[in-house]
Scaffold this active site. Structure first.
Site, mmCIF file in Angstrom:
data_model
loop_
_atom_site.group_PDB
_atom_site.id
_atom_site.type_symbol
_atom_site.label_atom_id
_atom_site.label_comp_id
_atom_site.label_asym_id
_atom_site.label_seq_id
_atom_site.Cartn_x
_atom_site.Cartn_y
_atom_site.Cartn_z
ATOM 1 N N LYS A 190 12.185 -15.566 -10.490
ATOM 2 C CA LYS A 190 11.959 -14.431 -11.392
ATOM 3 C C LYS A 190 11.022 -14.824 -12.529
ATOM 4 O O LYS A 190 10.101 -14.109 -12.867
ATOM 5 C CB LYS A 190 13.315 -13.978 -11.950
ATOM 6 C CG LYS A 190 13.477 -12.540 -12.210
ATOM 7 C CD LYS A 190 13.748 -11.663 -11.009
ATOM 8 C CE LYS A 190 13.096 -12.016 -9.738
ATOM 9 N NZ LYS A 190 13.549 -11.383 -8.570
ATOM 10 N N GLU B 272 7.410 -15.399 -11.234
ATOM 11 C CA GLU B 272 6.654 -14.264 -10.697
ATOM 12 C C GLU B 272 6.188 -13.279 -11.755
ATOM 13 O O GLU B 272 5.189 -12.599 -11.557
ATOM 14 C CB GLU B 272 7.404 -13.553 -9.558
ATOM 15 C CG GLU B 272 8.510 -12.618 -9.965
ATOM 16 C CD GLU B 272 9.122 -11.896 -8.771
ATOM 17 O OE1 GLU B 272 10.346 -11.896 -8.668
ATOM 18 O OE2 GLU B 272 8.374 -11.326 -7.951
ATOM 19 N N GLU C 86 16.943 -18.397 -7.833
ATOM 20 C CA GLU C 86 16.522 -17.022 -8.090
ATOM 21 C C GLU C 86 15.939 -16.894 -9.510
ATOM 22 O O GLU C 86 14.921 -16.225 -9.724
ATOM 23 C CB GLU C 86 17.720 -16.082 -7.886
ATOM 24 C CG GLU C 86 17.519 -14.647 -8.325
ATOM 25 C CD GLU C 86 16.299 -13.967 -7.705
ATOM 26 O OE1 GLU C 86 15.716 -14.499 -6.751
ATOM 27 O OE2 GLU C 86 15.921 -12.905 -8.228
ATOM 28 N N LYS D 231 5.475 -4.676 -4.034
ATOM 29 C CA LYS D 231 6.824 -4.513 -3.505
ATOM 30 C C LYS D 231 6.700 -4.267 -2.011
ATOM 31 O O LYS D 231 5.723 -3.686 -1.565
ATOM 32 C CB LYS D 231 7.426 -3.287 -4.193
ATOM 33 C CG LYS D 231 8.904 -3.167 -4.081
ATOM 34 C CD LYS D 231 9.562 -3.743 -5.283
ATOM 35 C CE LYS D 231 11.071 -3.632 -5.221
ATOM 36 N NZ LYS D 231 11.675 -4.679 -6.060
ATOM 37 N N ASN E 108 -1.953 1.983 5.785
ATOM 38 C CA ASN E 108 -1.133 0.864 5.323
ATOM 39 C C ASN E 108 -0.791 0.041 6.551
ATOM 40 O O ASN E 108 -0.343 0.587 7.550
ATOM 41 C CB ASN E 108 0.144 1.405 4.660
ATOM 42 C CG ASN E 108 1.119 0.287 4.320
ATOM 43 O OD1 ASN E 108 0.731 -0.869 4.162
ATOM 44 N ND2 ASN E 108 2.389 0.652 4.211
ATOM 45 N N GLY E 109 -1.000 -1.266 6.467
ATOM 46 C CA GLY E 109 -0.691 -2.135 7.605
ATOM 47 C C GLY E 109 -1.859 -3.051 7.891
ATOM 48 O O GLY E 109 -2.807 -3.136 7.109
ATOM 49 N N ARG F 265 3.812 -0.487 -4.782
ATOM 50 C CA ARG F 265 3.576 -1.019 -3.432
ATOM 51 C C ARG F 265 2.220 -1.728 -3.327
ATOM 52 O O ARG F 265 1.912 -2.328 -2.306
ATOM 53 C CB ARG F 265 3.621 0.116 -2.407
ATOM 54 C CG ARG F 265 4.954 0.815 -2.331
ATOM 55 C CD ARG F 265 4.884 1.937 -1.328
ATOM 56 N NE ARG F 265 4.839 1.406 0.021
ATOM 57 C CZ ARG F 265 5.884 1.240 0.799
ATOM 58 N NH1 ARG F 265 7.084 1.557 0.366
ATOM 59 N NH2 ARG F 265 5.758 0.761 2.014
ATOM 60 N N HIS G 220 16.306 -37.820 -8.571
ATOM 61 C CA HIS G 220 15.768 -38.489 -7.384
ATOM 62 C C HIS G 220 14.261 -38.284 -7.246
ATOM 63 O O HIS G 220 13.745 -38.295 -6.133
ATOM 64 C CB HIS G 220 16.502 -38.002 -6.121
ATOM 65 C CG HIS G 220 17.951 -38.384 -6.125
ATOM 66 N ND1 HIS G 220 18.380 -39.675 -5.933
ATOM 67 C CD2 HIS G 220 19.074 -37.653 -6.340
ATOM 68 C CE1 HIS G 220 19.709 -39.719 -6.024
ATOM 69 N NE2 HIS G 220 20.147 -38.504 -6.266
ATOM 70 N N CYS H 90 0.841 -1.187 0.000
ATOM 71 C CA CYS H 90 0.000 0.000 0.000
ATOM 72 C C CYS H 90 0.886 1.250 0.000
ATOM 73 O O CYS H 90 1.876 1.318 0.714
ATOM 74 C CB CYS H 90 -0.963 0.082 1.182
ATOM 75 S SG CYS H 90 -2.081 -1.294 1.308
ATOM 76 N N TRP I 31 -2.928 -2.796 -1.620
ATOM 77 C CA TRP I 31 -2.694 -4.228 -1.821
ATOM 78 C C TRP I 31 -3.593 -4.896 -0.797
ATOM 79 O O TRP I 31 -3.374 -4.789 0.402
ATOM 80 C CB TRP I 31 -1.226 -4.584 -1.578
ATOM 81 C CG TRP I 31 -0.910 -5.996 -1.961
ATOM 82 C CD1 TRP I 31 -0.636 -6.448 -3.210
ATOM 83 C CD2 TRP I 31 -0.828 -7.133 -1.091
ATOM 84 N NE1 TRP I 31 -0.395 -7.801 -3.170
ATOM 85 C CE2 TRP I 31 -0.499 -8.249 -1.885
ATOM 86 C CE3 TRP I 31 -0.989 -7.329 0.282
ATOM 87 C CZ2 TRP I 31 -0.343 -9.526 -1.362
ATOM 88 C CZ3 TRP I 31 -0.838 -8.597 0.801
ATOM 89 C CH2 TRP I 31 -0.515 -9.682 -0.021
HETATM 90 C C1 F6R Z 1 11.048 -11.142 -5.841
HETATM 91 C C2 F6R Z 1 11.092 -10.235 -4.720
HETATM 92 C C3 F6R Z 1 10.716 -10.762 -3.392
HETATM 93 C C4 F6R Z 1 11.505 -10.049 -2.272
HETATM 94 C C5 F6R Z 1 10.971 -10.488 -0.914
HETATM 95 C C6 F6R Z 1 11.766 -9.875 0.212
HETATM 96 O O1 F6R Z 1 11.445 -10.515 -7.024
HETATM 97 O O2 F6R Z 1 11.369 -9.078 -4.853
HETATM 98 O O3 F6R Z 1 10.891 -12.142 -3.312
HETATM 99 O O4 F6R Z 1 12.854 -10.366 -2.397
HETATM 100 O O5 F6R Z 1 9.629 -10.123 -0.797
HETATM 101 O O6 F6R Z 1 11.714 -8.501 0.154
HETATM 102 P P1 F6R Z 1 12.823 -7.607 0.829
HETATM 103 O O7 F6R Z 1 14.107 -7.885 0.135
HETATM 104 O O8 F6R Z 1 12.349 -6.218 0.646
HETATM 105 O O9 F6R Z 1 12.893 -8.031 2.269
#
Ligand code: F6R
Length: 593
Positions: free
Chosen positions: A474, A477, A470, A588, A101-102, A27, A493, A2, A75
């Site tokens: 990527k 997502e 990773e 994010k 937010n929260g 966000r 396995h 948010c 969000w």
């Molecule tokens: C994936 C991504 C998430 C963050 C995770 C942790 O692309 O960005 O997996 O890495 O939510 O977020 P932070 O690093 O902000 O603690």
């Protein structure tokens, strides 16, 4: 999660808030809303609906001028994504209008205890806050009504509150969720992220938990919840427009992938003065003295932590464990006698990590947060913090922050080691090699050839396995292709049962010592019909390999190997016409547990 923006001053609040919300949309993008004062009718109008900020911009085109307002991008946590649950929310008589937010954990209890006679128009926890303030304001001064409410809330909040009886003030408060007050000649902007202030405020103050703010056109005052005034330390805002815009790139993700070489160089500059490391000696000695390091993180940052573990263990004799934050927080794992906890986090606000840090602090252990946001909660609450210097990362899918995290962890490992090589030089070589690859990459052609299936595997060994995890995150997502990162030798396995004709298997090979082993695993999947694709370094290349990267120091291969995998994800999403910077269901900065 948010985004929140509020403005009071002598400018058009709508423009400042909408621009801020556009920048903060990463966000959360389930809905967007805005409240502005309508001078003619002497009320606060509320505009809100599910959907993106652009929809809000369109629907507020003819909104009358207002010098005060608050806005929100959501969000969803409590209640469906719809108009009713969008912020701002109001109290029963519409006297109070709020954005939040929260998460308020005890909202149901508060509703039952104090608000049994109130009518609710949404399913959100937020509306409870508005109703409580109104209830208390029947007998208390408005400021006391707000702080009385705040004291009852369990959970997290960054809040902006408007009072229709006094449209000359914005009230704000924060606990656990970030909130920043910006100041300029033209007014006060309050937002959940510094980026919303760029261009509108000259200086900022990051609020401490349990701060209560009263902002007026000409000044701002900050108190604790008992109304004792707190110091305000405004600092200059050092971001500029180039940090918050896409520039010539079609998406933030592409811009951020291309920024990675300069992020590595910026880290070298900020962490070294000639040959001398600029890390506080105390941090290094605490690390050296610890009998075990626990790296805690989530998602991409956890994957960087896995690389960090290998680097620290290969260069020092300190054992390292890596834990998923949400698991570590509530499982009470056995802890060594003299531990150091390293929290790796781009945002510095991840709630799962905060839960870990609260218990680490309660037990008086030392902690180090490595984060991109020095004003963040996790930076402030850990014993030490180190900055990533990646610059704002706006695409929801993290790229340059991962590279920055690996780089800072490499520096820490190196500074604790016997320094048998020149890390700065090797990092510069890695940055240049990334640039060479990016200048001539042809990943789109390759993606078109074979990423048409609904599943995919990345395989690798050692550091390449960490990168594979990773890479898989990527790809899934942003392209929604079901992808797994797998240790190359482990596939046989059980999981090899999933390989069918045409299943894409992408191998990452950067270590000549285990090149042959991974190649054998590739043969195993090829003979079961897999379509294989190879990303290798020069010293591991064989005929037919598709992507060949320049050799870099063996400990820094994750920095370069990750780049083609980021592009695979990017182009796979592009080919499917998905919203690359704002993938579905995500946001994010995950500030809920
Ligand atoms: C994936 C991504 C998430 C963050 C995770 C942790 O692309 O960005 O997996 O890495 O939510 O977020 P932070 O690093 O902000 O603690």
């Amino acid at each position: 999660m948010c985004g929140i923006v509020g403005f009071i001053g002598n400018q058009n609040a709508k423009e400042i808030i909408l621009n801020g919300l556009t920048r903060l949309e990463y966000r959360g993008y389930d809905s967007a809303g805005l409240s502005l004062f309508n001078n003619r009718y002497q009320i606060f109008d509320v505009y809100k609906d599910e959907g993106r900020v652009q929809k809000l911009i369109d629907s507020t085109l003819n909104a009358p001028f207002s010098n005060i307002g608050i806005g929100h991008t959501r969000w969803a946590t409590h209640g469906k994504v719809n108009q009713e649950n969008s912020h701002p929310h109001y109290s029963q008589t519409r006297r109070f209008i709020i954005v939040h937010n929260g998460v308020i954990e005890n909202y149901q209890q508060l509703k039952d205890q104090y608000l049994s006679k109130s009518n609710f128009t949404s399913d959100t926890d937020t509306e409870v806050i508005a109703q409580l303030i109104e209830t208390f304001a029947q007998t208390l001064h408005v400021e006391n009504a707000i702080t009385t409410t705040l004291k009852l809330l369990h959970g997290s909040y960054a809040l902006l509150v408007l009072d229709s009886n006094d449209p000359e003030k914005i009230y704000a408060a924060k606990y656990k969720s970030p909130l920043i007050v910006g100041h300029s000649e033209s007014g006060i902007t309050i937002a959940s992220d510094l980026m919303a202030l760029v261009g509108y405020s000259d200086t900022y103050h990051a609020l401490e938990d349990k701060s209560f703010v009263v902002a007026r056109r000409e000044d701002v005052k900050i108190f604790n919840l008992d109304h004792v005034p707190l110091d305000i330390k405004f600092k200059p805002i050092e971001l500029d427009d180039s940090d918050t815009t896409k520039g010539d790139y079609p998406h933030y993700m592409m811009k951020e992938i291309h920024e990675q070489p300069s992020v590595i160089r910026r880290i070298i500059t900020n962490y070294y003065d000639k040959e001398q490391s600029l890390i506080k000696p105390e941090i290094l000695s605490v690390m050296r003295d610890s009998d075990r390091i626990y790296i805690l993180a989530a998602g991409t940052s956890m994957h960087a932590g896995l690389v960090g573990k290998q680097l620290i263990e290969r260069l020092t004799s300190i054992p390292v464990e890596v834990h998923i934050a949400s698991e570590f927080a509530y499982q009470n794992p056995l802890i060594s006698k003299n531990p150091l906890f390293i929290l790796v986090t781009q945002s510095g606000e991840t709630a799962d990590l905060r839960a870990c840090l609260v218990s680490i602090n309660e037990r008086n252990y030392r902690s180090l947060t490595i984060t991109n946001v020095p004003t963040s909660t996790l930076a402030r609450e850990a014993t030490y913090f180190l900055e990533l210097y990646a610059g704002p990362e706006i695409a929801v899918a993290s790229t340059k922050a991962y590279v920055a995290q690996v780089s800072v962890l490499a520096i820490l490992a190196y500074e604790l080691s016997t320094k048998s090589f020149d890390l700065k030089k090797e990092m510069s070589i890695a940055a240049t090699s990334m640039e060479h690859f990016l200048e001539s990459e042809k990943i789109l052609d390759i993606v078109r050839l074979f990423l048409t299936r609904r599943n995919c595997f990345f395989i690798g060994r050692g550091l390449d396995y960490c990168v594979g995890l990773e890479a898989a995150l990527k790809l899934k997502e942003i392209s929604y292709i079901q992808t797994e990162g797998f240790a190359a030798g482990e596939l046989k396995h059980g999981t090899i049962a999933l390989i069918e004709d045409g299943t894409p298997v992408i191998a990452l090979i950067s270590d000549p010592k285990i090149n042959g082993n991974t190649r054998s695993n590739l043969k195993e999947v090829q003979s079961r019909g897999a379509y294989t694709f190879h990303i290798v370094t020069e010293s591991c290349k064989r005929d037919g390999d598709e992507v060949i990267l320049e050799d870099v120091h063996p400990l820094l291969t994750p920095l370069v190997m990750v780049v083609p995998t980021q592009l695979i994800a990017y182009y796979a999403a592009l080919e499917r016409s998905y919203d690359i910077d704002k993938p579905r269901n995500l946001a994010k900065s995950v500030t809920v547990e």
